[in-house]
Design a protein around this motif. Structure first.
Motif, PDB file in Angstrom:
ATOM      1  N   GLN A 198       0.815  -1.142  -0.012  1.00 50.02           N
ATOM      2  CA  GLN A 198       0.133  -0.059   0.080  1.00 50.02           C
ATOM      3  C   GLN A 198       0.781   1.191  -0.057  1.00 50.02           C
ATOM      4  N   GLN A 199       2.240   1.061   0.244  1.00 52.95           N
ATOM      5  CA  GLN A 199       2.909   2.358   0.122  1.00 52.95           C
ATOM      6  C   GLN A 199       3.794   2.444  -0.966  1.00 52.95           C
ATOM      7  N   GLN A 200       3.526   1.653  -2.066  1.00 51.82           N
ATOM      8  CA  GLN A 200       4.256   1.816  -3.360  1.00 51.82           C
ATOM      9  C   GLN A 200       4.032   3.123  -4.109  1.00 51.82           C
ATOM     10  N   VAL A 201       4.832   3.603  -4.713  1.00 44.84           N
ATOM     11  CA  VAL A 201       4.471   4.360  -5.859  1.00 44.84           C
ATOM     12  C   VAL A 201       5.104   3.834  -7.336  1.00 44.84           C
ATOM     13  N   LYS A 202       4.517   3.686  -8.236  1.00 42.35           N
ATOM     14  CA  LYS A 202       5.062   2.801  -9.234  1.00 42.35           C
ATOM     15  C   LYS A 202       5.253   3.972 -10.388  1.00 42.35           C
ATOM     16  N   GLN A 203       6.463   3.779 -11.036  1.00 45.07           N
ATOM     17  CA  GLN A 203       6.751   5.028 -11.921  1.00 45.07           C
ATOM     18  C   GLN A 203       7.227   4.320 -13.362  1.00 45.07           C
ATOM     19  N   SER A 204       6.928   5.049 -14.387  1.00 46.24           N
ATOM     20  CA  SER A 204       7.169   4.517 -15.858  1.00 46.24           C
ATOM     21  C   SER A 204       7.445   5.739 -16.851  1.00 46.24           C
ATOM     22  N   PRO A 205       8.169   5.579 -17.941  1.00 51.02           N
ATOM     23  CA  PRO A 205       8.999   4.541 -18.046  1.00 51.02           C
ATOM     24  C   PRO A 205      10.326   4.687 -17.211  1.00 51.02           C
ATOM     25  N   GLN A 206      11.170   3.522 -17.329  1.00 58.89           N
ATOM     26  CA  GLN A 206      12.562   3.658 -16.612  1.00 58.89           C
ATOM     27  C   GLN A 206      13.384   4.545 -17.290  1.00 58.89           C
ATOM     28  N   SER A 207      13.372   4.524 -18.568  1.00 56.36           N
ATOM     29  CA  SER A 207      14.105   5.772 -19.192  1.00 56.36           C
ATOM     30  C   SER A 207      13.465   6.020 -20.592  1.00 56.36           C
ATOM     31  N   LEU A 208      13.925   7.330 -20.904  1.00 61.95           N
ATOM     32  CA  LEU A 208      13.046   8.149 -21.969  1.00 61.95           C
ATOM     33  C   LEU A 208      14.048   8.914 -22.692  1.00 61.95           C
ATOM     34  N   ILE A 209      13.989   8.787 -24.074  1.00 58.13           N
ATOM     35  CA  ILE A 209      14.788   9.560 -25.032  1.00 58.13           C
ATOM     36  C   ILE A 209      13.665  10.258 -25.839  1.00 58.13           C
ATOM     37  N   VAL A 210      13.973  11.607 -25.706  1.00 57.13           N
ATOM     38  CA  VAL A 210      13.115  12.611 -26.441  1.00 57.13           C
ATOM     39  C   VAL A 210      13.924  13.422 -27.460  1.00 57.13           C
ATOM     40  N   GLN A 211      13.456  13.777 -28.449  1.00 51.58           N
ATOM     41  CA  GLN A 211      14.229  14.945 -29.267  1.00 51.58           C
ATOM     42  C   GLN A 211      13.844  16.244 -28.726  1.00 51.58           C
ATOM     43  N   LYS A 212      14.881  17.152 -28.831  1.00 55.68           N
ATOM     44  CA  LYS A 212      14.758  18.677 -28.559  1.00 55.68           C
ATOM     45  C   LYS A 212      13.489  19.259 -29.101  1.00 55.68           C
ATOM     46  N   GLY A 213      12.594  19.886 -28.160  1.00 54.81           N
ATOM     47  CA  GLY A 213      11.320  20.391 -28.755  1.00 54.81           C
ATOM     48  C   GLY A 213      10.363  19.671 -28.506  1.00 54.81           C
ATOM     49  N   GLY A 214      10.499  18.151 -28.247  1.00 58.40           N
ATOM     50  CA  GLY A 214       9.359  17.251 -28.042  1.00 58.40           C
ATOM     51  C   GLY A 214       8.718  17.202 -26.795  1.00 58.40           C
ATOM     52  N   ILE A 215       7.976  16.488 -26.723  1.00 63.06           N
ATOM     53  CA  ILE A 215       7.136  16.446 -25.119  1.00 63.06           C
ATOM     54  C   ILE A 215       7.787  15.137 -24.246  1.00 63.06           C
ATOM     55  N   SER A 216       8.165  15.394 -23.158  1.00 67.91           N
ATOM     56  CA  SER A 216       8.300  14.289 -22.339  1.00 67.91           C
ATOM     57  C   SER A 216       7.327  13.942 -21.261  1.00 67.91           C
ATOM     58  N   ILE A 217       6.962  12.658 -21.403  1.00 66.24           N
ATOM     59  CA  ILE A 217       5.845  12.407 -20.233  1.00 66.24           C
ATOM     60  C   ILE A 217       6.067  11.141 -19.468  1.00 66.24           C
ATOM     61  N   ILE A 218       6.088  11.612 -18.213  1.00 68.28           N
ATOM     62  CA  ILE A 218       6.472  10.585 -17.084  1.00 68.28           C
ATOM     63  C   ILE A 218       5.228  10.020 -16.348  1.00 68.28           C
ATOM     64  N   ASN A 219       4.965   8.843 -16.126  1.00 66.86           N
ATOM     65  CA  ASN A 219       3.587   8.480 -15.347  1.00 66.86           C
ATOM     66  C   ASN A 219       4.011   7.788 -14.096  1.00 66.86           C
ATOM     67  N   CYS A 220       3.066   8.270 -13.000  1.00 66.85           N
ATOM     68  CA  CYS A 220       3.270   7.304 -11.586  1.00 66.85           C
ATOM     69  C   CYS A 220       1.756   6.869 -11.145  1.00 66.85           C
ATOM     70  N   ALA A 221       1.677   5.877 -10.561  1.00 67.38           N
ATOM     71  CA  ALA A 221       0.504   5.195 -10.094  1.00 67.38           C
ATOM     72  C   ALA A 221       0.681   5.107  -8.382  1.00 67.38           C
ATOM     73  N   TYR A 222      -0.121   5.284  -7.705  1.00 65.92           N
ATOM     74  CA  TYR A 222      -0.111   4.945  -6.243  1.00 65.92           C
ATOM     75  C   TYR A 222      -1.279   4.315  -5.755  1.00 65.92           C
ATOM     76  N   GLU A 223      -1.110   3.515  -4.400  1.00 69.35           N
ATOM     77  CA  GLU A 223      -2.101   2.857  -4.027  1.00 69.35           C
ATOM     78  C   GLU A 223      -2.841   3.299  -2.575  1.00 69.35           C
ATOM     79  N   ASN A 224      -2.017   4.077  -1.950  1.00 67.58           N
ATOM     80  CA  ASN A 224      -2.558   4.464  -0.515  1.00 67.58           C
ATOM     81  C   ASN A 224      -3.327   5.632  -0.972  1.00 67.58           C
ATOM     82  N   THR A 225      -4.556   5.791  -0.745  1.00 70.94           N
ATOM     83  CA  THR A 225      -5.500   6.984  -0.625  1.00 70.94           C
ATOM     84  C   THR A 225      -5.248   7.907   0.406  1.00 70.94           C
ATOM     85  N   ALA A 226      -4.235   7.548   1.365  1.00 66.55           N
ATOM     86  CA  ALA A 226      -4.065   8.564   2.274  1.00 66.55           C
ATOM     87  C   ALA A 226      -3.139   9.531   1.953  1.00 66.55           C
ATOM     88  N   PHE A 227      -2.416   9.400   0.741  1.00 66.64           N
ATOM     89  CA  PHE A 227      -1.395  10.433   0.334  1.00 66.64           C
ATOM     90  C   PHE A 227      -1.839  11.554  -0.119  1.00 66.64           C
TER      91      PHE A 227
END
Lengths: 112, 111
Positions: free
Chosen positions: B1-30
């Protein structure tokens, strides 16, 4: 005028030794923390002190003992160092609990 | 319940592009969700943060999108620059002040 400063920056020592890492913050914050970052860059909280009182104590071997002589300082003493203790240790501080945390630049501990 | 899961582990983007990093959590007390940026040899630095009462927060080129029902949040970096190349960490905190970090994303922005 570094906000959160740690010394030393690098620490190389042998297994079984005892060592200390010092942390000082000049932000006037009430809360200070110690984190461990492993070789995969995973960051995990170890301890937190609020106004010199321990408030978070994660599942950390009791070889690790934090000490807060005053609100601006939080030191970490480690006894009987083991190979698995090799990591980067970060100190952080925040105005109060549940406020943004500001990190120092870390102490890289290497156990030979 | 304490975990925070993040993806991707690595990301390569061209200059000027959009970088998107995602996270998910379980504990609603956050109740506080910061993003940190870390350069080699430096400590994590707070980049932007959000609380669950808003769905989006923008600061310059950095935007957090927050979906409370899905328990997910993401960082968008618009017009990505080579100087943005760093490791990014999402985190979640409960009222006790305990920050739980995601696993980190190494972003590389190619010129």
């Amino acid at each position: 005028d570094t906000a959160v400063s740690q010394t030393p920056k690098y620490l190389v020592t042998q297994m079984g030794n005892d060592k200390s890492i010092k942390c000082e913050q000049n932000l006037g914050h009430d809360t200070m923390y110690w984190y461990k970052q492993d070789s995969k860059k995973f960051l995990k909280i170890m301890f937190s002190y609020n106004n010199k009182e321990l408030i978070i104590n994660e599942t950390v071997p009791n070889r690790f003992s934090p000490k807060s002589p005053d609100k601006a300082h939080l030191n970490l003493h480690i006894n009987s160092l083991e190979l698995g203790d090799s990591a980067v240790y970060f100190c952080a501080s925040s105005q109060f609990v549940d406020q943004p945390q500001h990190f120092g630049d870390g102490t890289r501990l290497s156990i030979l | 319940q304490q975990q925070v899961k993040q993806s991707p582990q690595s990301l390569i983007v061209q200059k000027g592009g959009i970088s998107i990093i995602n996270c998910a959590y379980e504990n609603t007390a956050f109740d506080y969700f910061p993003w940190y940026q870390q350069f080699p040899g430096k400590g994590p630095a707070l980049l932007i943060a959000i609380r669950p009462d808003v769905s989006e927060k923008k600061e310059g080129r950095f935007t957090i999108s927050f979906n409370k029902s899905a328990k997910q949040f993401s960082l968008h970096i618009m017009d990505s620059q080579p100087g943005d190349s760093a490791t990014y960490f999402c985190a979640a905190e409960n009222q006790g002040g305990k920050l739980i970090f995601g696993q980190g994303t190494e972003l590389s922005v190619k010129p």
